[in-house]
Design a protein around this motif. Structure first.
Motif, PDB file in Angstrom:
ATOM      1  N   VAL A  90       0.824  -1.249   0.221  1.00 23.67           N
ATOM      2  CA  VAL A  90      -0.144   0.070  -0.072  1.00 23.67           C
ATOM      3  C   VAL A  90       0.857   1.220   0.087  1.00 23.67           C
ATOM      4  O   VAL A  90       0.591   2.426  -0.116  1.00 23.67           O
ATOM      5  CB  VAL A  90      -1.098   0.026   1.244  1.00 23.67           C
ATOM      6  CG1 VAL A  90      -2.038  -0.967   0.947  1.00 23.67           C
ATOM      7  CG2 VAL A  90      -0.178  -0.073   2.450  1.00 23.67           C
ATOM      8  N   GLY A  91       2.334   1.111  -0.059  1.00 21.49           N
ATOM      9  CA  GLY A  91       3.001   2.292  -0.142  1.00 21.49           C
ATOM     10  C   GLY A  91       4.520   1.830   0.064  1.00 21.49           C
ATOM     11  O   GLY A  91       4.798   0.717   0.499  1.00 21.49           O
ATOM     12  N   GLN A  92       5.392   2.784  -0.515  1.00 23.39           N
ATOM     13  CA  GLN A  92       6.775   2.542  -0.676  1.00 23.39           C
ATOM     14  C   GLN A  92       7.613   3.657  -0.777  1.00 23.39           C
ATOM     15  O   GLN A  92       7.153   4.692  -1.181  1.00 23.39           O
ATOM     16  CB  GLN A  92       7.173   1.526  -1.729  1.00 23.39           C
ATOM     17  CG  GLN A  92       7.197   1.947  -3.105  1.00 23.39           C
ATOM     18  CD  GLN A  92       7.926   0.759  -4.151  1.00 23.39           C
ATOM     19  OE1 GLN A  92       8.924   1.369  -4.514  1.00 23.39           O
ATOM     20  NE2 GLN A  92       7.559  -0.154  -4.268  1.00 23.39           N
ATOM     21  N   THR A  93       8.719   3.938  -0.064  1.00 26.34           N
ATOM     22  CA  THR A  93       9.895   4.707  -0.193  1.00 26.34           C
ATOM     23  C   THR A  93      11.095   4.357  -0.186  1.00 26.34           C
ATOM     24  O   THR A  93      11.252   3.149   0.063  1.00 26.34           O
ATOM     25  CB  THR A  93       9.417   5.798   1.066  1.00 26.34           C
ATOM     26  OG1 THR A  93      10.211   6.912   0.807  1.00 26.34           O
ATOM     27  CG2 THR A  93       9.738   5.195   2.132  1.00 26.34           C
ATOM     28  N   ARG A  94      11.906   4.964  -0.746  1.00 27.34           N
ATOM     29  CA  ARG A  94      13.484   4.788  -0.732  1.00 27.34           C
ATOM     30  C   ARG A  94      14.233   5.638   0.302  1.00 27.34           C
ATOM     31  O   ARG A  94      13.719   6.761   0.609  1.00 27.34           O
ATOM     32  CB  ARG A  94      14.053   5.177  -2.050  1.00 27.34           C
ATOM     33  CG  ARG A  94      13.239   4.173  -3.143  1.00 27.34           C
ATOM     34  CD  ARG A  94      14.273   3.870  -4.581  1.00 27.34           C
ATOM     35  NE  ARG A  94      13.897   3.022  -5.140  1.00 27.34           N
ATOM     36  CZ  ARG A  94      14.007   1.744  -5.285  1.00 27.34           C
ATOM     37  NH1 ARG A  94      14.783   1.174  -4.410  1.00 27.34           N
ATOM     38  NH2 ARG A  94      13.629   1.084  -6.402  1.00 27.34           N
ATOM     39  N   SER A  95      15.114   5.067   0.781  1.00 34.42           N
ATOM     40  CA  SER A  95      15.932   5.955   2.039  1.00 34.42           C
ATOM     41  C   SER A  95      17.366   5.641   1.588  1.00 34.42           C
ATOM     42  O   SER A  95      18.046   4.494   1.468  1.00 34.42           O
ATOM     43  CB  SER A  95      15.392   5.435   3.273  1.00 34.42           C
ATOM     44  OG  SER A  95      16.204   5.938   4.234  1.00 34.42           O
ATOM     45  N   SER A  96      18.149   6.971   1.743  1.00 37.48           N
ATOM     46  CA  SER A  96      19.548   6.725   1.650  1.00 37.48           C
ATOM     47  C   SER A  96      20.239   6.874   2.964  1.00 37.48           C
ATOM     48  O   SER A  96      19.735   7.549   3.914  1.00 37.48           O
ATOM     49  CB  SER A  96      20.079   7.721   0.646  1.00 37.48           C
ATOM     50  OG  SER A  96      19.809   7.691  -0.598  1.00 37.48           O
ATOM     51  N   VAL A  97      21.081   5.849   3.303  1.00 39.17           N
ATOM     52  CA  VAL A  97      21.837   5.656   4.674  1.00 39.17           C
ATOM     53  C   VAL A  97      23.218   6.325   4.604  1.00 39.17           C
ATOM     54  O   VAL A  97      24.008   5.539   3.669  1.00 39.17           O
ATOM     55  CB  VAL A  97      21.540   4.549   5.416  1.00 39.17           C
ATOM     56  CG1 VAL A  97      21.816   4.381   6.677  1.00 39.17           C
ATOM     57  CG2 VAL A  97      19.868   4.320   5.389  1.00 39.17           C
ATOM     58  N   GLN A  98      23.800   6.768   5.410  1.00 38.26           N
ATOM     59  CA  GLN A  98      25.214   6.903   5.309  1.00 38.26           C
ATOM     60  C   GLN A  98      26.153   5.898   5.834  1.00 38.26           C
ATOM     61  O   GLN A  98      25.382   4.714   6.454  1.00 38.26           O
ATOM     62  CB  GLN A  98      25.753   7.952   6.472  1.00 38.26           C
ATOM     63  CG  GLN A  98      25.070   9.468   5.855  1.00 38.26           C
ATOM     64  CD  GLN A  98      25.550  10.767   6.852  1.00 38.26           C
ATOM     65  OE1 GLN A  98      25.882  10.348   8.065  1.00 38.26           O
ATOM     66  NE2 GLN A  98      25.220  11.754   6.460  1.00 38.26           N
ATOM     67  N   ALA A  99      27.528   5.674   5.567  1.00 41.07           N
ATOM     68  CA  ALA A  99      28.202   4.634   6.087  1.00 41.07           C
ATOM     69  C   ALA A  99      28.291   4.468   7.457  1.00 41.07           C
ATOM     70  O   ALA A  99      28.047   5.278   8.168  1.00 41.07           O
ATOM     71  CB  ALA A  99      29.628   4.662   5.530  1.00 41.07           C
TER      72      ALA A  99
END
Length: 129
Positions: A90-99
């Motif tokens: 019902v939903g999705q998102t992308r997330s960038s994460v630091q090292a």
């Protein structure tokens, strides 16, 4: 026939020396070392990125929140999905994460009430897999 009578038969078959025992011991040690080496070097199918969900909540019908932990060497791109009680996305998102080892909190906009929020995947930043 007692066990004393069978001992000469074993000596005839395997020899008087401990050669059979030594060969079996060397083989067992090599197998143990090989198994240990392969387990130590196993990085999993997801590459060098480890992720684990810490908690999630569904505060409203059009939003879901998740907190998760990510451990990566060079940063990671994660895909977060929200599912309803029929396991329909019902939903999705992308997330960038630091090292490094990071705790991440993010929200997902949903089209209807979600019942579960999960990290569908995390991969190294810049990878094309």
């Amino acid at each position: 026939m007692n066990s004393a009578d069978s001992a000469p038969a074993l000596r005839k078959r395997h020899g008087n020396g401990p050669v059979f025992f030594v060969i079996a011991t060397v083989f067992a040690v090599l197998c143990a070392v090989g198994w240990g080496y392969s387990v130590m070097n196993y990085s999993g199918l997801g590459g060098g990125v480890y992720h684990q969900v810490v908690s999630y909540s569904v505060p409203s019908a059009d939003e879901a929140a998740i907190t998760y932990e990510v451990n990566s060497r060079g940063g990671a791109d994660c895909l977060i999905t929200a599912l309803d009680d029929q396991h329909v996305e019902v939903g999705q998102t992308r997330s960038s994460v630091q090292a490094g080892n990071r705790m991440v909190s993010t929200t997902v906009d949903t089209v209807r009430q979600a019942s579960t929020v999960e990290v569908a995947s995390c991969r190294e930043q810049g990878s094309q897999d």
